[in-house]
Enzyme design. Sequence first.
Site, PDB file in Angstrom:
ATOM      1  N   TRP A 138       0.803  -1.222   0.000  1.00 15.87           N
ATOM      2  CA  TRP A 138       0.000   0.000   0.000  1.00 15.87           C
ATOM      3  C   TRP A 138       0.834   1.269   0.000  1.00 15.87           C
ATOM      4  O   TRP A 138       0.290   2.353  -0.134  1.00 15.87           O
ATOM      5  CB  TRP A 138      -0.932   0.015   1.224  1.00 15.87           C
ATOM      6  CG  TRP A 138      -0.276  -0.446   2.496  1.00 15.87           C
ATOM      7  CD1 TRP A 138      -0.393  -1.691   3.054  1.00 15.87           C
ATOM      8  CD2 TRP A 138       0.611   0.294   3.347  1.00 15.87           C
ATOM      9  NE1 TRP A 138       0.374  -1.760   4.193  1.00 15.87           N
ATOM     10  CE2 TRP A 138       0.997  -0.557   4.405  1.00 15.87           C
ATOM     11  CE3 TRP A 138       1.117   1.589   3.328  1.00 15.87           C
ATOM     12  CZ2 TRP A 138       1.869  -0.157   5.416  1.00 15.87           C
ATOM     13  CZ3 TRP A 138       1.993   1.989   4.338  1.00 15.87           C
ATOM     14  CH2 TRP A 138       2.352   1.118   5.363  1.00 15.87           C
ATOM     15  N   ASN A 139       2.137   1.175   0.170  1.00 16.05           N
ATOM     16  CA  ASN A 139       2.873   2.420   0.446  1.00 16.05           C
ATOM     17  C   ASN A 139       3.067   3.300  -0.781  1.00 16.05           C
ATOM     18  O   ASN A 139       3.055   4.520  -0.673  1.00 16.05           O
ATOM     19  CB  ASN A 139       4.211   2.112   1.129  1.00 16.05           C
ATOM     20  CG  ASN A 139       5.127   1.289   0.272  1.00 16.05           C
ATOM     21  OD1 ASN A 139       4.670   0.465  -0.511  1.00 16.05           O
ATOM     22  ND2 ASN A 139       6.412   1.496   0.401  1.00 16.05           N
ATOM     23  N   GLY A 215       6.301  -6.744  -0.597  1.00 15.61           N
ATOM     24  CA  GLY A 215       5.579  -6.604   0.667  1.00 15.61           C
ATOM     25  C   GLY A 215       6.458  -7.042   1.818  1.00 15.61           C
ATOM     26  O   GLY A 215       7.690  -7.036   1.716  1.00 15.61           O
ATOM     27  N   GLY A 216       5.830  -7.450   2.898  1.00 11.15           N
ATOM     28  CA  GLY A 216       6.562  -7.802   4.107  1.00 11.15           C
ATOM     29  C   GLY A 216       7.254  -9.163   3.999  1.00 11.15           C
ATOM     30  O   GLY A 216       6.831 -10.020   3.216  1.00 11.15           O
ATOM     31  N   LEU A 238      11.203  -7.498  -0.437  1.00  4.60           N
ATOM     32  CA  LEU A 238      10.680  -7.550   0.929  1.00  4.60           C
ATOM     33  C   LEU A 238      11.142  -6.361   1.770  1.00  4.60           C
ATOM     34  O   LEU A 238      11.541  -5.335   1.245  1.00  4.60           O
ATOM     35  CB  LEU A 238      11.055  -8.897   1.548  1.00  4.60           C
ATOM     36  CG  LEU A 238      10.649 -10.121   0.681  1.00  4.60           C
ATOM     37  CD1 LEU A 238      11.107 -11.409   1.309  1.00  4.60           C
ATOM     38  CD2 LEU A 238       9.150 -10.135   0.430  1.00  4.60           C
ATOM     39  N   GLU A 372      11.464  -4.240  11.416  1.00  2.22           N
ATOM     40  CA  GLU A 372      11.044  -3.099  10.611  1.00  2.22           C
ATOM     41  C   GLU A 372       9.815  -2.432  11.243  1.00  2.22           C
ATOM     42  O   GLU A 372       8.846  -3.115  11.573  1.00  2.22           O
ATOM     43  CB  GLU A 372      10.687  -3.618   9.214  1.00  2.22           C
ATOM     44  CG  GLU A 372      10.379  -2.548   8.211  1.00  2.22           C
ATOM     45  CD  GLU A 372      10.021  -3.137   6.846  1.00  2.22           C
ATOM     46  OE1 GLU A 372       9.341  -4.174   6.788  1.00  2.22           O
ATOM     47  OE2 GLU A 372      10.436  -2.549   5.833  1.00  2.22           O
ATOM     48  N   GLU A 449      14.360  -6.302  -9.468  1.00  2.00           N
ATOM     49  CA  GLU A 449      13.468  -5.553 -10.342  1.00  2.00           C
ATOM     50  C   GLU A 449      14.237  -4.362 -10.894  1.00  2.00           C
ATOM     51  O   GLU A 449      15.347  -4.067 -10.486  1.00  2.00           O
ATOM     52  CB  GLU A 449      12.248  -5.074  -9.562  1.00  2.00           C
ATOM     53  CG  GLU A 449      11.344  -6.214  -9.101  1.00  2.00           C
ATOM     54  CD  GLU A 449       9.998  -5.733  -8.608  1.00  2.00           C
ATOM     55  OE1 GLU A 449       9.979  -4.969  -7.634  1.00  2.00           O
ATOM     56  OE2 GLU A 449       8.980  -6.124  -9.206  1.00  2.00           O
TER      57      GLU A 449
END
Length: 477
Positions: A138-139, A215-216, A238, A372, A449
Amino acid sequence: MDHIIAERLTSIDPATGAEAGSVAVTTPAALDRMVETAAAAFRDSGWKDLLPHKRAEVLRAISDRLEAEKESLARLQMRDNGKPLSECRGMVDYAVGTFRYYASACETLQTEVTTPRGPYVSMTVLEPYGVVAAITPWNSPIMNDATKVAPALAAGNAVLLKPSEDAPLLAPELARIALEAGLPEGLLQVVQGRGAAIGAALVAHPGVAMISFTGGTATGRAIGKVAADRVAPVALELGGKSPHIVCADADLDLAVAAVISGIFGSAGQSCVAGSRVFIEASIYDEVLGRVAERARSIRVAAPDADGVEMGPLASFHHRERVEAFVARARSEGGRVLAGGARPEGAAYEAGAYYLPTVIDGLAPDSLTCQEEAFGPVLVALPFSDEAELIALANGTAFGLACGIWTGDFRKGWRLGRALEAGSVWVNTYKQSVTSTPFGGFKSSGIGREKGLDGLRLYAQVKSLYFGLQTTPFPVSK
Ligand code: NDP
């Protein structure tokens, strides 16, 4: 969560608590149909067989349309996850640049003619996987979505994009724009709903050939296990607990400003947030004092307010997580030098605001220094020499990024090579550009990526041999 009622998912603007929009939740039956549609589009639309420069034309058209809609997309993301408007505009720019970059990469990427060892010509070609599942957090929705969708389409795949239930509004816009720009129908579809339900179903779906997840770490590990069972290729971007290092010989004005922006930009909700600052012992008190003072002066305000430096956190439940993180830091003996609370005043009451927080006095192996926060929480630690610094900085499960501030380029090189991180910034921080590979060491991920690596991620290498022999093969060679 209570924002999913029946089959609708509502996005809540974290600056105001008002509804920002809603989307339909994807049911398991609808997911089956979407996978079938994607597989058919992959097989029959002609997309994967288009010459690369023709695919590039569509990717460029997508980037042009994103650019034309920049302001409305930026404002939508601002309401969806509360980031300052200027950051949201920057993220749309990033998405525009990403589609342009992968258009160019797509039409120029070379494969190899390999060295023969017999009577044949041998070469490699790149083949798409088929239906790719792209799962994003979502960030930074528009940025993370573009980072996956542009190269996956460039490589010829169909994509099922699953955004976070906490920021679901941008992905449908990207899919609409892609369709309007000429992408064949079915090649980019959006799966909406709870990660643990429809996200898990997407990952496990036998029609999905490759999984790309951001994500996490806990979620990434779970997805990796499912992918391993299916022998499906998986890319995992991650979390991190990135060290930001200030040596005594650094330009301290630049270093302090970078430490502040490295953690409090995006309210710390960035995978590469410099959440552990290591300061050389001889300048520890001075630099930490300056960092804490600047943290206290950061202008926390509504995302579209003039001069805003930090907006709210992305959701009210995420603020609760950050509050619990800081409460635990206190219980571990942390000294809170700035923040550590919600800001006070009428302007903040309706939103998920939290103050920029600086903590020191913690043991390097405390949970606060190891886990985190994914929020505006900086922990400070002193170091005396390079050997101690390297051991401390490398002493977490993560390895996503690190920053080093020093006036000695040899030291920058030595530390840069010794630190376990996918991205190292020497005398700069948080540069993460579409043309340069990005990914994690250790528990921060698998795969790269961005850059050309980011295009190859979505393609599989095929080796082709063309025989030149003119005499029949013997039975046994
Ligand atoms: P999560 O891991 O909770 O979720 C990420 C995405 O996965 C969401 O779309 C989520 O859906 C979905 N999801 C959750 N569970 C499953 C499942 N079992 N199967 C399939 N999909 C699932 O992370 P957050 O959204 O909380 O994002 C924060 C994390 O992302 C941080 O750790 C951060 O460091 C990391 N991150 C890493 C980046 C990188 O490039 N390395 C960049 C940005 C963030 P839903 O939200 O609906 O549950």
